[in-house]
Design a protein around this motif. Structure first.
Motif, PDB file in Angstrom:
ATOM      1  N   LYS A 294       0.847  -1.195   0.000  1.00  0.00           N
ATOM      2  CA  LYS A 294       0.000   0.000   0.000  1.00  0.00           C
ATOM      3  C   LYS A 294       0.887   1.251   0.000  1.00  0.00           C
ATOM      4  CE  LYS A 294      -3.692   1.956   2.771  1.00  0.00           C
ATOM      5  NZ  LYS A 294      -3.707   2.276   4.202  1.00  0.00           N
ATOM      6  N   GLN A 295       1.923   1.230   0.835  1.00  0.00           N
ATOM      7  CA  GLN A 295       2.830   2.380   0.904  1.00  0.00           C
ATOM      8  C   GLN A 295       3.573   2.585  -0.416  1.00  0.00           C
ATOM      9  OE1 GLN A 295       5.157   1.040   4.222  1.00  0.00           O
ATOM     10  NE2 GLN A 295       3.935   2.191   5.735  1.00  0.00           N
ATOM     11  N   LEU A 296       3.974   1.475  -1.041  1.00  0.00           N
ATOM     12  CA  LEU A 296       4.676   1.586  -2.328  1.00  0.00           C
ATOM     13  C   LEU A 296       3.766   2.219  -3.378  1.00  0.00           C
ATOM     14  CD1 LEU A 296       6.519  -1.862  -2.618  1.00  0.00           C
ATOM     15  CD2 LEU A 296       7.618   0.384  -2.468  1.00  0.00           C
ATOM     16  N   ARG A 297       2.509   1.787  -3.374  1.00  0.00           N
ATOM     17  CA  ARG A 297       1.558   2.339  -4.337  1.00  0.00           C
ATOM     18  C   ARG A 297       1.304   3.816  -4.057  1.00  0.00           C
ATOM     19  NH1 ARG A 297       1.640   1.523  -8.353  1.00  0.00           N
ATOM     20  NH2 ARG A 297      -0.521   1.738  -8.980  1.00  0.00           N
ATOM     21  N   GLU A 298       1.223   4.169  -2.754  1.00  0.00           N
ATOM     22  CA  GLU A 298       1.022   5.577  -2.392  1.00  0.00           C
ATOM     23  C   GLU A 298       2.183   6.442  -2.872  1.00  0.00           C
ATOM     24  OE1 GLU A 298      -1.798   5.013   1.560  1.00  0.00           O
ATOM     25  OE2 GLU A 298       0.354   5.376   1.803  1.00  0.00           O
ATOM     26  N   LEU A 299       3.372   5.844  -2.820  1.00  0.00           N
ATOM     27  CA  LEU A 299       4.567   6.558  -3.255  1.00  0.00           C
ATOM     28  C   LEU A 299       4.572   6.748  -4.779  1.00  0.00           C
ATOM     29  CD1 LEU A 299       7.302   7.516  -1.991  1.00  0.00           C
ATOM     30  CD2 LEU A 299       8.202   5.230  -2.459  1.00  0.00           C
ATOM     31  N   GLY A 300       3.913   5.835  -5.496  1.00  0.00           N
ATOM     32  CA  GLY A 300       3.887   5.916  -6.962  1.00  0.00           C
ATOM     33  C   GLY A 300       4.770   4.886  -7.642  1.00  0.00           C
ATOM     34  N   VAL A 301       5.303   3.969  -6.851  1.00  0.00           N
ATOM     35  CA  VAL A 301       6.165   2.914  -7.399  1.00  0.00           C
ATOM     36  C   VAL A 301       5.286   1.805  -7.982  1.00  0.00           C
ATOM     37  CG1 VAL A 301       7.737   1.060  -6.656  1.00  0.00           C
ATOM     38  CG2 VAL A 301       8.115   3.402  -5.857  1.00  0.00           C
ATOM     39  N   SER A 302       5.708   1.227  -9.136  1.00  0.00           N
ATOM     40  CA  SER A 302       4.984   0.089  -9.707  1.00  0.00           C
ATOM     41  C   SER A 302       5.453  -1.204  -9.052  1.00  0.00           C
ATOM     42  CB  SER A 302       5.232  -0.012 -11.209  1.00  0.00           C
ATOM     43  OG  SER A 302       4.824   1.174 -11.833  1.00  0.00           O
ATOM     44  N   ILE A 303       4.598  -2.202  -9.108  1.00  0.00           N
ATOM     45  CA  ILE A 303       4.936  -3.479  -8.478  1.00  0.00           C
ATOM     46  C   ILE A 303       4.802  -4.605  -9.485  1.00  0.00           C
ATOM     47  CG2 ILE A 303       4.326  -5.107  -6.627  1.00  0.00           C
ATOM     48  CD1 ILE A 303       3.184  -2.542  -5.163  1.00  0.00           C
ATOM     49  N   ALA A 304       5.787  -5.499  -9.463  1.00  0.00           N
ATOM     50  CA  ALA A 304       5.742  -6.680 -10.325  1.00  0.00           C
ATOM     51  C   ALA A 304       5.855  -7.925  -9.450  1.00  0.00           C
ATOM     52  CB  ALA A 304       6.894  -6.652 -11.329  1.00  0.00           C
ATOM     53  N   ILE A 305       5.093  -8.943  -9.797  1.00  0.00           N
ATOM     54  CA  ILE A 305       5.309 -10.257  -9.183  1.00  0.00           C
ATOM     55  C   ILE A 305       6.345 -10.951 -10.062  1.00  0.00           C
ATOM     56  CG2 ILE A 305       4.352 -12.546  -8.733  1.00  0.00           C
ATOM     57  CD1 ILE A 305       1.754 -11.328  -7.911  1.00  0.00           C
ATOM     58  N   ASP A 306       7.437 -11.371  -9.440  1.00  0.00           N
ATOM     59  CA  ASP A 306       8.557 -11.983 -10.157  1.00  0.00           C
ATOM     60  C   ASP A 306       8.439 -13.504 -10.073  1.00  0.00           C
ATOM     61  OD1 ASP A 306      10.936 -12.126 -11.517  1.00  0.00           O
ATOM     62  OD2 ASP A 306      12.137 -11.126  -9.976  1.00  0.00           O
ATOM     63  N   ASP A 307       9.012 -14.198 -11.044  1.00  0.00           N
ATOM     64  CA  ASP A 307       9.120 -15.663 -11.008  1.00  0.00           C
ATOM     65  C   ASP A 307       7.762 -16.340 -10.853  1.00  0.00           C
ATOM     66  OD1 ASP A 307      11.774 -15.024 -11.075  1.00  0.00           O
ATOM     67  OD2 ASP A 307      12.169 -15.516  -8.993  1.00  0.00           O
ATOM     68  N   PHE A 308       6.742 -15.791 -11.465  1.00  0.00           N
ATOM     69  CA  PHE A 308       5.411 -16.375 -11.332  1.00  0.00           C
ATOM     70  C   PHE A 308       5.412 -17.783 -11.911  1.00  0.00           C
ATOM     71  CE2 PHE A 308       0.937 -17.066 -12.514  1.00  0.00           C
ATOM     72  CZ  PHE A 308       0.330 -16.756 -11.312  1.00  0.00           C
ATOM     73  N   GLY A 309       4.880 -18.700 -11.130  1.00  0.00           N
ATOM     74  CA  GLY A 309       4.811 -20.080 -11.601  1.00  0.00           C
ATOM     75  C   GLY A 309       5.959 -20.939 -11.139  1.00  0.00           C
ATOM     76  N   ALA A 310       7.002 -20.316 -10.580  1.00  0.00           N
ATOM     77  CA  ALA A 310       8.142 -21.117 -10.116  1.00  0.00           C
ATOM     78  C   ALA A 310       7.922 -21.568  -8.680  1.00  0.00           C
ATOM     79  CB  ALA A 310       9.430 -20.333 -10.224  1.00  0.00           C
ATOM     80  N   GLY A 311       7.258 -20.755  -7.892  1.00  0.00           N
ATOM     81  CA  GLY A 311       7.049 -21.105  -6.490  1.00  0.00           C
ATOM     82  C   GLY A 311       5.798 -21.938  -6.324  1.00  0.00           C
ATOM     83  N   PHE A 312       5.227 -21.852  -5.153  1.00  0.00           N
ATOM     84  CA  PHE A 312       4.059 -22.688  -4.903  1.00  0.00           C
ATOM     85  C   PHE A 312       2.822 -21.860  -4.603  1.00  0.00           C
ATOM     86  CE2 PHE A 312       7.216 -22.499  -1.557  1.00  0.00           C
ATOM     87  CZ  PHE A 312       6.552 -21.762  -0.602  1.00  0.00           C
ATOM     88  N   ALA A 313       2.972 -20.533  -4.594  1.00  0.00           N
ATOM     89  CA  ALA A 313       1.846 -19.709  -4.173  1.00  0.00           C
ATOM     90  C   ALA A 313       1.343 -18.788  -5.278  1.00  0.00           C
ATOM     91  CB  ALA A 313       2.239 -18.897  -2.946  1.00  0.00           C
ATOM     92  N   GLY A 314       1.621 -19.123  -6.520  1.00  0.00           N
ATOM     93  CA  GLY A 314       1.296 -18.240  -7.633  1.00  0.00           C
ATOM     94  C   GLY A 314      -0.106 -17.666  -7.616  1.00  0.00           C
TER      95      GLY A 314
END
Ligand code: C2E
Ligand code: MN
Ligand code: MN
Length: 415
Positions: A294-314
């Motif tokens: 939430k704070q990152l979004r308030e700051l204006g930073v974009s967010i990416a989920i990395d390595d999608f599909g490699a872990g177990f919680a995609g």
């Protein structure tokens, strides 16, 4: 044990019906010797081939076909094992599904089964055959994806060419930059900053020997060097992507405010920054992590989920929060051109991200074949050795895909 492989392939322009007949006859002889049943469904353009029999014989037959230049666009749809055979020992059987307008069924003459033969109509193999015969599977992706019609020509991106390549003086680490590109539009969407030791060592080597808390502190603090590097480039609308452990955002006091400070201190705007988070740890401290997001979004930073599909919680992570972009891991991307299950998964990911307005990125793209398939499937952005390798303190020339001038050139054959 009985092994079954099902693949789809495409009829090559060069294969006329006489040649097809030869292919079937030759295969029948080989299959009979090896106790393999081959069922070849044909719709005029595509084949669906079922191979059933002893594991080694089935694998050998599949390998032979996958490397046979007469087969185009070979995509493995299924690999399975069973205690006994599903199909009678048929050697080789060619079925033209166009001759079964009322719907394909093995029992009603899809194959003239011997009376009393019980065919496995609830089985995955049979369902794949039915789906193929129905024509509803039609893969327009494969029809557009022609790796032979592209060449990759490295060109230095003018704005990055003049960047001073000097190492970061007095820094505890260095960063290598790798572009994330819009391959068709020939634009760089972002530069990912990948940490290196001062001697060029891997990320693991950088973090080696640190306690977890030291690692989180360092992970956050070192980003100032990535931002410093970015500030020396003419970024324009291109962003700088940095990797952060989720705990670097939750276990370091005021982490997001500090990150904002590092961005500003290097003369960048938060709108120029993407934070990449690998899914693994995020989920276990999700309440604290949600606050950081939430704070990152308030700051204006974009967010990416990395390595999608490699872990177990995609999907679990994606259902809890929706990033700006989703990076599909290399384990899913590498070899997707030949892999039916992974193609189905990526199609669903693309569809799912579109429905949520999320940009998709394919990571670790190394071959023209994989890129072509992914591009045709609607993946938005690409990163990988095919286009540019990570480069210490700079940006490598990018090998942009260019339409091949002579479509009859070698490599274009077969599509
Ligand atoms: P990542 O964020 O998924 O970064 C992509 C990795 O894949 C990089 O490895 C990159 O060099 C590699 N790569 C890119 N294209 C290709 C390709 O076509 N083929 C292959 N085989 N590999 C490709 P690298 O630099 O060794 O980084 C490994 C991981 O270390 C990163 O994976 C990221 O999770 C982590 N990492 C890197 N920098 C940082 C950092 O500053 N902080 C944290 N916490 N982690 C970092
Ligand atoms: Mn990353
Ligand atoms: Mn990744």
């Amino acid at each position: 044990m009985v092994s079954i492989v099902i693949y789809r392939s495409r009829l090559l322009r060069t294969l006329n019906s006489a040649a097809l007949g030869d292919l079937v006859r030759t295969s029948r002889v080989i299959n009979e010797v090896n106790a393999v049943t081959g069922i070849l469904l044909f719709d005029g353009t595509y084949f669906l081939q079922v191979l059933e029999g002893p594991d080694s014989a089935v694998q050998a037959a599949y390998d032979r076909i996958a490397h046979d230049p007469r087969h185009g666009q070979v995509v493995k749809l299924m690999q399975d094992y069973a205690p006994s055979r599903r199909f009678p020992l048929w050697g080789m059987r060619l079925i033209d599904v166009r001759e079964q307008p009322d719907g394909f069924s093995m029992a009603n003459g899809g194959a003239d089964a011997e009376p009393g033969t019980r065919l496995p109509t609830k089985d995955r193999a049979f369902r794949l055959m039915q789906r193929f015969a129905s024509g509803r599977w039609r893969d327009h992706t494969a029809e557009f994806a022609d790796p032979g019609s592209w060449t990759f020509e490295a060109a230095q991106t003018a704005r990055f060419a003049d960047a001073p390549a000097a190492t970061l003086a007095n820094a505890p680490c260095q960063f290598a930059l790798q572009p994330i590109i819009d391959a068709r539009g020939h634009t760089v969407a972002s530069l990912e900053a990948l940490i290196r030791s001062n001697s060029g060592g891997s990320p693991e080597q950088v973090f080696e020997g640190m306690t977890p808390q030291q690692r989180y502190e360092f992970d956050l603090a070192c980003k100032t060097h990535a931002f410093a590097l970015a500030s020396r480039l003419d970024l324009g609308t291109c962003k700088i992507s940095v990797n952060l452990l989720p705990m670097s955002l939750t276990a370091v006091p005021d982490a997001v405010a500090r990150l904002g400070g590092l961005i500003a201190a290097n003369g960048l705007s938060p709108h120029q920054v993407t934070v990449e988070i690998t899914e693994e740890e995020a989920i276990s401290h999700f309440d604290a992590f949600r606050v950081a997001l939430k704070q990152l979004r308030e700051l204006g930073v974009s967010i990416a989920i990395d390595d999608f599909g490699a872990g177990f919680a995609g999907l679990s992570l994606l259902s809890k929060f929706q990033p700006d972009s989703l990076k599909i891991d290399r384990v899913i991307v590498d070899g997707i051109y030949h892999d039916g299950p992974r193609q189905a998964i990526v199609r669903a990911i693309v569809e799912c991200c579109r429905a949520m307005g999320i940009t998709t990125v394919a990571e670790g793209v190394e071959t023209a074949e994989d890129w072509c398939w992914l591009e045709a499937a609607g993946v938005d952005l690409f990163q990988g050795y095919l286009f540019a390798r990570p480069t210490l303190n700079g940006v490598a020339p990018i090998a942009w895909p260019q339409p091949r001038k002579n479509p009859e050139a070698p490599g274009a054959a077969g599509f």
